[in-house]
Design an enzyme around this catalytic site. Structure first.
Site, short mmCIF file in Angstrom:
data_model
loop_
_atom_site.label_atom_id
_atom_site.label_comp_id
_atom_site.label_asym_id
_atom_site.label_seq_id
_atom_site.Cartn_x
_atom_site.Cartn_y
_atom_site.Cartn_z
N ASN A 36 -6.29 6.00 -12.34
CA ASN A 36 -7.37 6.27 -13.30
C ASN A 36 -8.69 5.69 -12.82
OD1 ASN A 36 -7.09 3.55 -13.72
ND2 ASN A 36 -6.66 3.66 -15.91
N ASP B 160 -4.44 8.56 -16.23
CA ASP B 160 -4.08 7.23 -16.70
C ASP B 160 -2.57 7.21 -16.97
OD1 ASP B 160 -3.66 4.95 -18.44
OD2 ASP B 160 -5.85 4.89 -18.64
N LYS C 261 -4.64 -6.67 -13.22
CA LYS C 261 -4.07 -7.84 -12.54
C LYS C 261 -4.89 -9.13 -12.65
CE LYS C 261 -6.29 -6.91 -8.12
NZ LYS C 261 -6.25 -6.98 -6.68
N SER D 112 5.73 -9.74 -8.57
CA SER D 112 4.87 -10.80 -8.06
C SER D 112 5.61 -12.13 -8.02
CB SER D 112 3.66 -10.93 -9.00
OG SER D 112 2.97 -12.12 -8.76
N TYR E 64 -0.45 -11.44 -18.01
CA TYR E 64 -0.27 -10.64 -16.78
C TYR E 64 1.09 -10.92 -16.16
CZ TYR E 64 -0.30 -9.50 -11.85
OH TYR E 64 0.07 -9.02 -10.61
N LYS F 73 4.99 -8.65 -15.55
CA LYS F 73 5.85 -8.49 -14.36
C LYS F 73 7.30 -8.88 -14.71
CE LYS F 73 2.58 -6.98 -11.79
NZ LYS F 73 2.52 -5.53 -11.53
N TYR G 267 5.60 -9.72 -4.48
CA TYR G 267 4.58 -10.04 -3.48
C TYR G 267 4.16 -11.49 -3.63
CZ TYR G 267 3.64 -4.96 -4.17
OH TYR G 267 3.71 -3.61 -4.34
N PHE G 268 3.94 -12.14 -2.51
CA PHE G 268 3.29 -13.45 -2.54
C PHE G 268 1.77 -13.19 -2.52
CE2 PHE G 268 6.56 -16.66 -3.04
CZ PHE G 268 7.61 -15.78 -3.26
N ARG H 145 -0.06 -21.70 -0.68
CA ARG H 145 0.39 -20.33 -0.98
C ARG H 145 0.90 -19.68 0.30
NH1 ARG H 145 -0.42 -22.18 -5.15
NH2 ARG H 145 -1.56 -21.40 -6.97
N ASP I 291 -2.72 -23.22 -12.34
CA ASP I 291 -2.37 -23.03 -10.94
C ASP I 291 -1.04 -23.71 -10.60
OD1 ASP I 291 -4.14 -21.33 -9.74
OD2 ASP I 291 -5.58 -22.90 -9.19
#
Ligand code: NAD
Ligand code: UDP
Length: 337
Positions: free
Chosen positions: A33, A59, A86, A126, A151, A155, A179-180, A233, A298
């Protein structure tokens, strides 16, 4: 030619995956979209591969429009579902926007797959599903924790929705890719990450500061219980990440059934300061920074055990960090032109 539908294919990871899929001989249909991207990225894909992906500006939360695209491409062998919002902070402020966009979108994709008998889905999950891990590196067996943001919750819940749907539907197979931290750009500098406004993520903040667009990088905390005090990370090259989608799809096309889950990282953690220094070494550009307070929410340190993807998919993240950082910098310079 086997046809693949990719939702969110105009976005950062989606456009790199479109390149990898086309180069692997698949025909790509992008549904997007354009809420966080532009068709320019698909022009970039065309310049790299010689082929423009088919594109439908739709969309994913609009079921009727999704049905129309799926009907037109009901010969697709799979769907890669990238489309999602995200921004972690925004999701805390507007949770319903995130739940609606990310979960209605996924439910509509699964509904259309079932109606048009498309058997394979790859889902963008994620590392956020692991929360604050007590043992490092994290494997796919590491228990999931309630996410710290809406968010992240989309996931965790998205994975559950897919598991339940596959369990109830013998004709459906899924691969959940956790995913990292994806960074970098295509080495051509023709596609890359286009953050909207002020970047939240470290890598685009580094390149924009290096380019003088931002005056200074704020480093969030140097008092963590990590070797140098900075957060750690697992930064993975976006082109390596894209290749993992091709491998995951092939694994299902070769007969893997049910739900498979893979961590996608390098298996090596870098601290914020190590990344800043590696950027300077790779590009010759010093990034001005200041140490500020920790950022709420974090995770101090997380990196992947990605050996399962190595064994099962024969996939490894092997791009050297210096190449990844150089590509990020090339993209930054190109995107200012
Ligand atoms: P991105 O914003 O660049 O790409 C997402 C794309 O989806 C955008 O082009 C956007 O326009 C589109 N989109 C969003 N909602 C849509 C909707 N309702 N209908 C149609 N299109 C829609 O983000 P990205 O970094 O490429 O992320 C891709 C996926 O990977 C997302 O699911 C994201 O949550 C996940 N992920 C990303 C990271 C990361 O650090 N980039 C890490 C882990 C997981
Ligand atoms: N970070 C930082 N300054 C920034 C953006 C990020 O110091 O402007 C740090 C952040 O605290 C974290 C790391 O960089 O330790 C990676 O952050 P990012 O948002 O890119 O990824 P995530 O936190 O989602 O893993």
């Amino acid at each position: 030619m086997q046809k693949i539908i990719i939702t969110g294919g105009a976005g950062y990871i989606g456009s790199h995956t479109a390149v990898a899929l086309q180069q692997a001989g698949f025909q790509v249909v992008v549904i997007d979209n354009l809420s966080n991207s532009s068709v320019l990225s698909l022009d970039g894909v065309a310049r790299i591969t010689g082929t423009h992906p088919l594109f439908a500006q739709v969309d994913c939360t609009d079921l009727e429009s999704m049905r129309a695209v799926f009907e037109q491409h009901s010969d697709s062998v799979g769907v890669i579902h990238f489309a999602a919002l995200k921004a972690v902070g925004e999701s805390v402020e507007q949770p319903l926007l995130y739940y609606r966009n990310n979960l209605d979108g996924l439910i509509n994709v699964l509904t259309c797959m079932s109606e048009f008998k498309i058997p394979n889905i790859v889902f963008s999950s994620s590392a956020t599903v692991y929360g604050v891990p007590s043992v490092l590196p994290v494997t796919e067996e590491t228990p999931l924790q309630p996410a710290t943001s809406p968010y992240g919750q989309t996931k965790v819940i998205g994975e559950s929705i897919i598991r339940d749907t596959v369990a109830a539907n013998a004709g459906l197979n899924a691969t959940l890719l956790r995913y990292f931290n994806p960074i970098g750009a295509h080495p051509s500098g023709l596609i890359g990450e286009r953050p909207n406004g002020v970047p939240n993520n470290l890598m685009p903040y580094i390149t924009q500061t290096a380019a003088g667009i931002r005056p200074i990088l704020r480093v969030f905390g140097n008092d963590y219980d990590t070797p140098d005090g900075y957060c750690v990370r697992d930064y993975i090259d976006v082109n390596d990440l894209a290749m993992a989608h091709v491998a995951a799809l092939r694994h299902m096309l070769d007969g893997a059934t049910g739900v498979s889950t893979f961590n996608l990282g390098t298996g090596r953690g870098y601290s914020v300061m190590e990344l800043i220094n590696a950027f300077r070494d790779a590009t010759g550009v010093d990034v001005p920074y200041e140490i500020v307070a920790r950022r709420a929410g974090d995770v101090p340190a997380i990196w992947a055990d990605a050996s399962l993807a190595g064994r099962v998919l024969n996939w490894h993240a092997d791009t050297p960090l210096s190449e990844t950082l150089s590509s990020a910098w090339l993209w930054q310079q190109n995107s200012e032109k």
